[in-house]
Design a protein around this motif. Structure first.
Motif, short mmCIF file in Angstrom:
data_model
loop_
_atom_site.label_atom_id
_atom_site.label_comp_id
_atom_site.label_asym_id
_atom_site.label_seq_id
_atom_site.Cartn_x
_atom_site.Cartn_y
_atom_site.Cartn_z
N THR A 155 -42.22 101.31 51.87
CA THR A 155 -42.96 99.89 50.76
C THR A 155 -41.68 99.77 49.81
O THR A 155 -41.92 98.52 50.14
N ILE A 156 -40.66 100.41 49.36
CA ILE A 156 -39.86 99.89 48.98
C ILE A 156 -38.84 98.87 49.77
O ILE A 156 -37.89 98.57 49.24
N PHE A 157 -38.40 99.56 51.00
CA PHE A 157 -37.85 98.83 51.52
C PHE A 157 -38.89 96.80 51.59
O PHE A 157 -37.58 96.21 51.90
N VAL A 158 -39.87 96.96 51.80
CA VAL A 158 -40.29 96.20 52.34
C VAL A 158 -39.77 94.95 50.41
O VAL A 158 -38.98 93.76 50.39
N TYR A 159 -40.46 94.95 49.36
CA TYR A 159 -40.13 95.01 48.36
C TYR A 159 -38.35 94.48 48.28
O TYR A 159 -38.57 93.53 48.06
N LYS A 160 -37.51 95.12 48.97
CA LYS A 160 -36.01 94.69 47.99
C LYS A 160 -35.80 93.68 49.38
O LYS A 160 -35.11 92.55 48.65
N ILE A 161 -36.00 94.30 50.64
CA ILE A 161 -35.85 93.20 51.70
C ILE A 161 -36.12 91.49 51.41
O ILE A 161 -35.68 90.74 51.40
N LEU A 162 -37.56 91.95 50.77
CA LEU A 162 -37.93 90.36 50.75
C LEU A 162 -37.62 89.85 49.51
O LEU A 162 -37.17 88.60 49.19
N GLY A 163 -37.26 90.96 48.06
CA GLY A 163 -36.78 90.40 47.36
C GLY A 163 -35.30 89.70 47.33
O GLY A 163 -35.93 88.07 47.45
N ALA A 164 -34.63 90.36 47.49
CA ALA A 164 -33.42 89.23 48.62
C ALA A 164 -33.88 88.40 49.49
O ALA A 164 -33.20 87.20 49.11
N ALA A 165 -34.12 88.27 50.26
CA ALA A 165 -35.04 87.23 51.41
C ALA A 165 -35.03 86.09 50.96
O ALA A 165 -34.99 84.77 50.41
N ALA A 166 -36.07 86.04 49.69
CA ALA A 166 -36.41 84.71 48.27
C ALA A 166 -35.13 84.33 47.84
O ALA A 166 -35.54 83.11 47.82
N GLU A 167 -35.02 85.33 47.22
CA GLU A 167 -33.41 85.02 46.32
C GLU A 167 -32.65 84.03 47.05
O GLU A 167 -32.07 83.03 46.16
N THR A 168 -32.51 84.07 48.20
CA THR A 168 -31.79 83.27 48.70
C THR A 168 -32.64 82.17 49.29
O THR A 168 -32.07 80.83 50.09
N GLY A 169 -33.79 81.63 48.99
CA GLY A 169 -34.41 80.26 49.38
C GLY A 169 -35.42 80.97 50.35
O GLY A 169 -35.64 79.66 51.05
N MET A 170 -35.14 81.61 51.54
CA MET A 170 -36.23 81.61 52.37
C MET A 170 -38.03 80.99 52.17
O MET A 170 -38.34 81.68 50.99
N ASP A 319 -27.94 93.45 55.22
CA ASP A 319 -27.30 92.39 53.90
C ASP A 319 -28.33 92.41 53.07
O ASP A 319 -28.62 92.29 52.30
N LEU A 320 -29.71 92.48 53.52
CA LEU A 320 -30.45 91.79 52.01
C LEU A 320 -31.10 93.25 51.12
O LEU A 320 -30.85 93.26 50.07
N TRP A 321 -30.67 94.54 52.09
CA TRP A 321 -30.85 95.46 51.44
C TRP A 321 -29.48 95.77 50.74
O TRP A 321 -29.94 96.93 49.02
N GLN A 322 -28.79 95.41 50.96
CA GLN A 322 -27.24 96.00 50.46
C GLN A 322 -27.54 94.80 48.99
O GLN A 322 -26.08 95.00 48.59
N ALA A 323 -27.90 93.76 48.74
CA ALA A 323 -27.80 92.79 48.30
C ALA A 323 -27.89 93.09 46.73
O ALA A 323 -28.49 93.92 46.41
N PRO A 324 -26.87 92.34 45.95
CA PRO A 324 -27.39 92.70 44.71
C PRO A 324 -28.09 92.61 44.41
O PRO A 324 -28.79 91.86 44.78
N GLN A 325 -29.44 93.00 42.98
CA GLN A 325 -30.18 91.91 42.79
C GLN A 325 -29.92 93.20 40.62
O GLN A 325 -28.81 94.07 40.62
#
Lengths: 339, 183
Positions: A155-170, A319-325
């Protein structure tokens, strides 16, 4: 049993007190003391918020993943108990703006019941909230019944990828679609070596003979998943990898992210040994691996054991998985690839 | 809701806490007794709004599911002839929320027969419900869990009483005593 606590009743709150005191620039308590949110939230009318409610005792997940580029809030229940729908609703109210919110739910009975109830109550208040169920543990239900599986470390994949995507304004609907796609590309299998001690009862949470390892969560009727004797970790990982790839085959030359998660009482030395075996196994199959994550992130007290999660990301997901947080406990994800 | 009844439930579950935790340890994470007790204490302290108090304090799946049973008893406390219908409504909601059915080795295996028995015995609905719930809880022993955490335990908890069903039987037994219906 020795646990470093003041009292059973105070455990969650003492822990949250320590957490917000340690990372004041990143996280803060919400109006409700069991809501942990970002210290510097973005404009909630423009950015979809991402939150989850869960029982505590599994740290650093999920509280440790609150921060820029990841979660907006975590609603913290008691030890191993999902927060009540009322408490989750308070968390939703605190962080949801016009852009709406995704309520992540790791598929466990209490989380599902209380999360769905909270999302319904939020709708009644005209808050735009979409629940997203997360499940990845292949041992908890057979192939074909994927939506009956439990949420595990994948589930950590979902947290991280959605977290990064939401940050970009998705937008909200697109986030849910993306999350479902990540879920469909993720599989996890766990092995338990020794039980954790419940801080509530002081007793081990299951029993396992000294020379046995338990693969999966012990659902019967699934051949190959259950107890086995301790042996070289190579054999154990080879077996687990073959189970994972049988459940969801990965074609050669498909970039794959490996997450090796420790369950609390397993050392980094052991986890790296496990990763090495996973890496060699994938190499034999010509499956290139990218941006792994190795460490103890979703834990059950001092339970010894680990899980292997595999994700075959789309280029966008990678890309979203690798995005900084910037969160207290999520590690930096390195880009390095090696075919 | 009648505070005396709630206080009696608190003392009963204080006695039962260790036993329920033990029952739950066989199939879950061993904290069912503590969870129910937390909820009961909160309900007894807030007799005007026991359902929400129970749900908030207990947390977890049990918090939401058992609060529906508390709600049914609140509804029927002044007129036990409505007990059967109130229990049946609670069972329906629990079944929806938990996606569970009769025979899944859950609290429903005590609650469903209790609702039916209450409706079948208008003279002593509370005692009939309690008796049926106790039998129902006993019958969970050989069942294999299909819902709840027990589902993930080796053997699906076969050979162990379901802690949730046992708690339902205890709550209904106390309710029956409160209504002067000795089973």
């Amino acid at each position: 049993m020795k646990k470093l606590i003041n009292s059973k009743e105070r455990m969650p709150d003492d822990m949250i007190d320590g957490f917000v005191a340690a990372y004041p620039g990143i996280v803060a308590r919400g109006q409700n003391p069991r809501v942990v949110c970002r210290a510097h939230p973005k404009d909630r009318d423009a950015k979809v918020t991402l939150l989850i409610g869960n029982g505590c005792g599994h740290e650093p997940i999920a509280m440790g993943f609150v921060g820029s580029g990841l979660l907006d809030a975590n609603v913290v229940g008691d030890v191993f108990a999902a927060p009540s729908p009322d408490l989750i609703l308070e968390g939703i109210r605190e962080v949801t703006g016009k852009a709406g919110a995704v309520l992540l739910i790791s598929r466990h009975e209490g989380d599902v019941i209380n999360g769905n109830a909270a999302a319904m109550m939020a709708e009644d208040e005209n808050l735009s909230v979409q629940p997203l169920l997360m499940y990845d543990d292949i041992s908890s239900a057979p192939k074909g019944s994927e939506d009956e599986r439990r949420g595990a470390a994948g589930t950590i994949f979902v947290y991280k990828i959605l977290g990064a995507a939401a940050e970009t304004g998705m937008r909200l609907d697109d986030l849910v679609t993306l999350g479902e796609d990540v879920r469909s590309r993720t599989r996890t299998l766990a092995a338990a070596v020794a039980p954790g001690i419940s801080p509530l009862t002081g007793a081990p949470m299951f029993s396992l003979p000294d020379d046995e390892i338990y693969i999966g969560m012990g659902v019967h009727g699934e051949p190959g998943v259950g107890r086995r004797k301790v042996g070289p970790v190579r054999d154990l990982v080879a077996f687990m990898l073959s189970e994972l790839l049988e459940d969801r085959p990965i074609a050669p030359n498909t970039p794959t992210v490996v997450l090796v998660n420790g369950s609390g009482g397993t050392t980094q030395m052991e986890l790296l040994t496990v990763f090495n075996e996973v890496a060699q196994g994938l190499e034999k199959l010509n499956i290139p691996r990218v941006s792994p994550m190795i460490g103890s992130f979703s834990t059950t007290q001092e339970m010894a054991g680990f899980s292997i999660s595999l994700l075959t990301p789309t280029p966008q997901m990678l890309d979203l998985w690798q995005a900084p947080q910037s969160t207290p406990n999520f590690p930096a994800i390195h880009k390095g690839t090696r075919a | 809701m009648n505070q005396t009844f709630l206080l009696h439930l608190v003392s009963r579950f204080e006695q039962l806490e260790a036993r329920l935790n033990q029952l739950d340890a066989a199939t879950g994470d061993g904290d069912h007794g503590g969870t129910i007790l937390k909820g009961m204490r909160a309900a007894a302290a807030t007799p005007d709004a026991p359902v929400v108090a129970f749900r908030k304090a207990a947390g977890g799946a049990s918090g939401s599911l058992f609060s529906l049973l508390i709600g049914a008893l609140e509804q029927a406390e002044n007129d036990s002839s409505t007990l059967g219908d109130a229990l049946a409504t609670a069972a329906r909601k629990i079944s929806q929320l938990g996606q569970a059915r009769a025979g899944d080795k859950t609290m429903l295996d005590a609650l469903l027969p209790a609702a039916a028995a209450a409706n079948a015995d208008p003279a002593n609905p509370a005692a009939a419900a309690a008796e049926a719930a106790r039998r129902g809880a006993e019958a969970t022993k050989p069942m294999q869990a299909k819902r709840g955490r027990a589902k993930y335990v080796e053997g699906g908890g076969v050979g162990h009483l379901d802690a949730g069903a046992f708690s339902v039987a205890e709550i209904l037994t106390q309710f029956s005593k409160e209504h002067g219906e000795q089973p």
